[in-house]
Design a protein around this motif. Structure first.
Motif, PDB file in Angstrom:
ATOM      1  N   LEU A 152      -6.993 -10.676  -8.296  1.00  0.00           N
ATOM      2  CA  LEU A 152      -6.235 -11.579  -7.439  1.00  0.00           C
ATOM      3  C   LEU A 152      -5.545 -12.710  -8.193  1.00  0.00           C
ATOM      4  O   LEU A 152      -4.863 -13.539  -7.574  1.00  0.00           O
ATOM      5  CB  LEU A 152      -7.173 -12.187  -6.386  1.00  0.00           C
ATOM      6  N   GLU A 167     -12.502 -15.521   2.025  1.00  0.00           N
ATOM      7  CA  GLU A 167     -11.070 -15.612   1.710  1.00  0.00           C
ATOM      8  C   GLU A 167     -10.681 -14.593   0.648  1.00  0.00           C
ATOM      9  O   GLU A 167      -9.644 -13.925   0.750  1.00  0.00           O
ATOM     10  CB  GLU A 167     -10.741 -17.031   1.240  1.00  0.00           C
ATOM     11  N   GLU A 171      -8.136 -11.342   0.957  1.00  0.00           N
ATOM     12  CA  GLU A 171      -7.023 -11.088   0.043  1.00  0.00           C
ATOM     13  C   GLU A 171      -7.113  -9.687  -0.566  1.00  0.00           C
ATOM     14  O   GLU A 171      -6.094  -9.041  -0.832  1.00  0.00           O
ATOM     15  CB  GLU A 171      -6.989 -12.138  -1.059  1.00  0.00           C
TER      16      GLU A 171
END
Length: 281
Positions: A152, A167, A171
């Motif tokens: 990420l 979170e 993602e």
């Protein structure tokens, strides 16, 4: 008689040391699943705690192996990838998944490339980006927090809050077809947690296990292999995460106290308990 379920696992073969294929083959087989192997490389030992180990990269062999399987009409119900030796192998592996996976088959991607905030030897951000592309073929991806952060392009830290873990898992939906199993959450009660996210339903569940203060090479492979086996015998991803977490914990418990056993965990001694775990969860 029904045809036997067949899984192909693609990862390295360390001739000594409990990791990768030497974990995946016996653990997945213990679920009654026929397990074929495709070594990405052959090493004399794994790379943690050993020096002067030998490595033979098998990238050039992958296309011919696929061609032979094609000529023999060999297909698999699932493909499970682990440690991949080079970015160049990614395209060959994608081709194997495209051509040798049965319709409706499952792909499990364990992006084994980093831990504790650092890449394994020989890997870098470019490799992580290629791994992210491979993850997009996965029905299930199983990164730890370090691997998730590299995929990420996020900074890693030793402890993430529950909100931060969720979170990250959200993602990671962009890097899976269906499920994210994000490992490495530690809560205030000193429990280790895994975030299980279902992209289709947007559901999120956290699965907890008691933390054991013991670090060993290969525990990620023990978890991933028992997760794969559990899913392939019909368990839900949440149930599979619980079984895999408990199995990994039992393997660690059987290893603690043996100071000479620093190259893995004694998962073999925990295999007889797998059937009880399957009945429990």
């Amino acid at each position: 008689m029904n045809e036997t379920t067949k899984i192909l696992t693609i990862q390295d073969l360390s001739c000594f040391g409990q990791c990768s294929i030497t974990v995946a083959l016996p653990v997945v087989s213990a679920f009654g699943i026929e397990t074929a192997v495709l070594p990405s490389a052959v090493l004399s030992t794994h790379t943690s705690g050993f020096t002067d180990y030998t490595v033979r990269d098998l990238t050039d062999d992958l296309p011919d192996i696929r061609k032979h399987w094609e000529s023999e009409g060999i297909y698999f119900d699932a493909v499970y990838t682990g440690f991949i030796a080079s970015a160049e192998q990614m395209d060959y592996i994608k081709d194997i998944i495209d051509s040798r996976l049965k319709d409706g088959g499952n792909v499990f991607v364990d992006p084994a490339m980093a831990d504790f905030g650092e890449f394994y030897n020989g890997f870098d951000q470019d490799f992580a980006d290629r791994m992210g592309e491979l993850c997009k073929l996965g029905d299930y991806i199983l990164p730890n927090t370090t691997e998730a952060c590299f995929i990420l392009h996020r900074p890693w830290k030793e402890h993430f809050t529950k909100e931060e873990m969720i979170e990250m898992a959200e993602e990671l939906q962009n890097f899976t077809k269906r499920y994210v199993i994000l490992k490495g959450y530690q809560n205030d009660s000193n429990e280790m947690g895994m975030i299980v996210l279902d992209k289709k339903t947007s559901s999120i569940e956290i699965v907890y296990n008691d933390k054991i203060d013991y670090v060993s090479h290969g525990t990620g492979d023990v978890f991933a292999s028992s997760f794969v086996g559990s899913v392939m015998v019909g368990k839900s991803p949440v149930q599979a995460a619980k079984i895999a977490g408990e199995f990994t914990k039992k393997a660690v418990e059987k290893t603690i106290g043996d100071k000479k056993h620093k190259y893995g965990v004694k998962f073999e001694q925990a295999i007889p308990e797998l059937q009880d775990l399957l009945k429990t969860f």
